[in-house]
Design an enzyme around this catalytic site. Structure first.
Site, PDB file in Angstrom:
ATOM      1  N   PRO A  60    -126.837  75.336 -10.937  1.00  0.00           N
ATOM      2  CA  PRO A  60    -126.719  76.391  -9.932  1.00  0.00           C
ATOM      3  C   PRO A  60    -125.452  77.207 -10.124  1.00  0.00           C
ATOM      4  O   PRO A  60    -124.397  76.672 -10.429  1.00  0.00           O
ATOM      5  CB  PRO A  60    -126.670  75.621  -8.611  1.00  0.00           C
ATOM      6  CG  PRO A  60    -127.359  74.339  -8.910  1.00  0.00           C
ATOM      7  CD  PRO A  60    -127.028  74.021 -10.330  1.00  0.00           C
ATOM      8  N   GLU A  61    -125.589  78.507  -9.959  1.00  0.00           N
ATOM      9  CA  GLU A  61    -124.416  79.376 -10.035  1.00  0.00           C
ATOM     10  C   GLU A  61    -123.941  79.694  -8.625  1.00  0.00           C
ATOM     11  O   GLU A  61    -124.511  79.242  -7.630  1.00  0.00           O
ATOM     12  CB  GLU A  61    -124.760  80.637 -10.827  1.00  0.00           C
ATOM     13  CG  GLU A  61    -125.084  80.322 -12.287  1.00  0.00           C
ATOM     14  CD  GLU A  61    -125.016  81.538 -13.177  1.00  0.00           C
ATOM     15  OE1 GLU A  61    -124.261  82.483 -12.867  1.00  0.00           O
ATOM     16  OE2 GLU A  61    -125.726  81.567 -14.199  1.00  0.00           O
ATOM     17  N   HIS A 118    -134.746  59.336  -5.320  1.00  0.00           N
ATOM     18  CA  HIS A 118    -133.585  60.106  -5.769  1.00  0.00           C
ATOM     19  C   HIS A 118    -132.690  60.533  -4.603  1.00  0.00           C
ATOM     20  O   HIS A 118    -131.774  61.337  -4.788  1.00  0.00           O
ATOM     21  CB  HIS A 118    -134.035  61.336  -6.554  1.00  0.00           C
ATOM     22  CG  HIS A 118    -134.876  61.015  -7.755  1.00  0.00           C
ATOM     23  ND1 HIS A 118    -134.491  60.098  -8.702  1.00  0.00           N
ATOM     24  CD2 HIS A 118    -136.096  61.490  -8.143  1.00  0.00           C
ATOM     25  CE1 HIS A 118    -135.428  60.014  -9.634  1.00  0.00           C
ATOM     26  NE2 HIS A 118    -136.412  60.830  -9.323  1.00  0.00           N
ATOM     27  N   ARG A 122    -131.117  63.704 -11.739  1.00  0.00           N
ATOM     28  CA  ARG A 122    -130.333  63.521 -12.969  1.00  0.00           C
ATOM     29  C   ARG A 122    -128.942  62.945 -12.708  1.00  0.00           C
ATOM     30  O   ARG A 122    -128.267  62.518 -13.633  1.00  0.00           O
ATOM     31  CB  ARG A 122    -130.214  64.857 -13.709  1.00  0.00           C
ATOM     32  CG  ARG A 122    -131.559  65.464 -14.086  1.00  0.00           C
ATOM     33  CD  ARG A 122    -131.360  66.713 -14.915  1.00  0.00           C
ATOM     34  NE  ARG A 122    -132.596  67.470 -15.040  1.00  0.00           N
ATOM     35  CZ  ARG A 122    -132.703  68.613 -15.717  1.00  0.00           C
ATOM     36  NH1 ARG A 122    -131.653  69.117 -16.327  1.00  0.00           N
ATOM     37  NH2 ARG A 122    -133.862  69.242 -15.784  1.00  0.00           N
ATOM     38  N   LYS A 134    -106.474  90.745 -25.307  1.00  0.00           N
ATOM     39  CA  LYS A 134    -107.430  89.696 -25.657  1.00  0.00           C
ATOM     40  C   LYS A 134    -108.466  90.222 -26.657  1.00  0.00           C
ATOM     41  O   LYS A 134    -109.106  91.245 -26.427  1.00  0.00           O
ATOM     42  CB  LYS A 134    -108.159  89.193 -24.405  1.00  0.00           C
ATOM     43  CG  LYS A 134    -107.260  88.495 -23.384  1.00  0.00           C
ATOM     44  CD  LYS A 134    -106.791  87.150 -23.910  1.00  0.00           C
ATOM     45  CE  LYS A 134    -105.873  86.437 -22.928  1.00  0.00           C
ATOM     46  NZ  LYS A 134    -106.557  86.099 -21.676  1.00  0.00           N
TER      47      LYS A 134
END
Length: 301
Positions: free
Chosen positions: A2-3, A108, A130, A174
């Site tokens: 997830p972001e 789970h 997981r 950079k």
């Protein structure tokens, strides 16, 4: 994984149900997730009232009435769901938004927060097939910035603090590719692969160009860096408003799926025509630092 918009969607889904309630007890059904739980984790939380739910980068923050903070990370497959006695609806009780439904298999369910107040009891359940997620406890809120999980994190991409002048100060000189510079969590906290690709498309910038090329010789932001800073904030805001990206297993706290993935302009659209009007280009996929990058070489320079 997830972001930031997905985690923010979870926070917004859980907050109305959890804030102000007391943790009557915690069921900790295993000794660890990605990491071991803190010592006496469940006992330490019993009887504490939840003051607020916050977020920093991709971390969910549960602030308690004794100044401690529970830090939760969803990892690859973690989700929360809410259950009230006799009112369980698997289609409406899991905050988040992903393409493939999150697990609701009880084997789970690793942590259960039993909440109580003057109203109806409520259980908030953390499920993670997981087990790449984790929870920890920070004893004082003031210690968050110096905790190893948060030390050195850059600015959030959700407010005006993320402006072109700030990016110029981090990008000056950079030579690293722009995509890599934007994924550096020391620069922007919580910005992930999907939304970097989308922001670069919106600002017509190639992911391969040098980050420093957007900064003038005097260290000031160029016009293209101005456009990029706006694009980042806007794409994150749009994704939050849509409820996240609905990728893979992610779900909102109320169980609904997000729909921002239907608005992706380049992400996961390899070989498709560019969506920019009159562009005529084709979306390409390349690999940068082991991550897939999607962009249009015709209009992103």
């Amino acid at each position: 994984m997830p972001e930031l918009p997905e985690v923010e969607t979870v926070r917004r889904g859980l907050a109305p149900a959890m804030e102000g309630r007391t943790i009557a007890r915690v069921e900790q059904r295993r000794p660890d997730l990605r990491f071991p739980f803190p010592e006496n984790f469940a006992a330490r939380l019993q009887g504490r009232r939840i003051i607020s739910l916050g977020r920093r980068a991709k971390y969910l923050l549960i602030e308690l009435d004794d100044d401690a903070v529970v830090v939760a990370h969803l990892g690859m497959s973690g989700s929360f769901r809410m259950e009230a006695p006799g009112a369980h609806d698997p289609d409406k009780d899991t905050p988040g938004n992903f393409h493939r439904a999150r697990s609701r298999l009880t084997q789970h369910d690793h942590v259960v927060f039993h909440l109580a107040d003057e109203g109806e009891p409520l259980s908030v359940i953390y499920n993670d097939p997981r087990r790449f997620g984790f929870m920890t406890l920070i004893e004082r809120k003031a210690d968050l910035p110096v905790h190893p999980h948060f030390l050195g994190l850059g600015r959030e991409p959700t407010g005006n603090d993320l402006d072109a002048a700030y990016l110029a100060s981090r990008f000056a000189g950079k030579t690293a590719p722009l995509k890599a510079a934007l994924l550096d969590q020391r620069v922007i906290a919580g910005l992930g692969n999907i939304y970097v690709c989308e922001a670069l498309w919106r600002s017509r910038l190639s992911p391969r160009r040098a980050a420093g090329s957007l900064v003038t010789s005097g260290g000031k932001p160029g016009k293209r860096l101005e456009a990029l800073s706006v694009a980042i904030r806007n794409v994150i805001a749009d994704a939050i408003a849509a409820g996240g990206s609905s990728l893979r297993d992610y779900m909102q706290a109320d169980g609904a799926l997000g729909y921002f993935q239907h608005s992706f302009s380049v992400y996961d659209r390899e070989g498709e025509p560019c969506r920019r009007e009159a562009c005529g280009g084709t979306v390409r996929r390349i690999v940068q630092s082991g991550r897939s990058t999607f962009f249009c070489p015709s209009c992103q320079r």
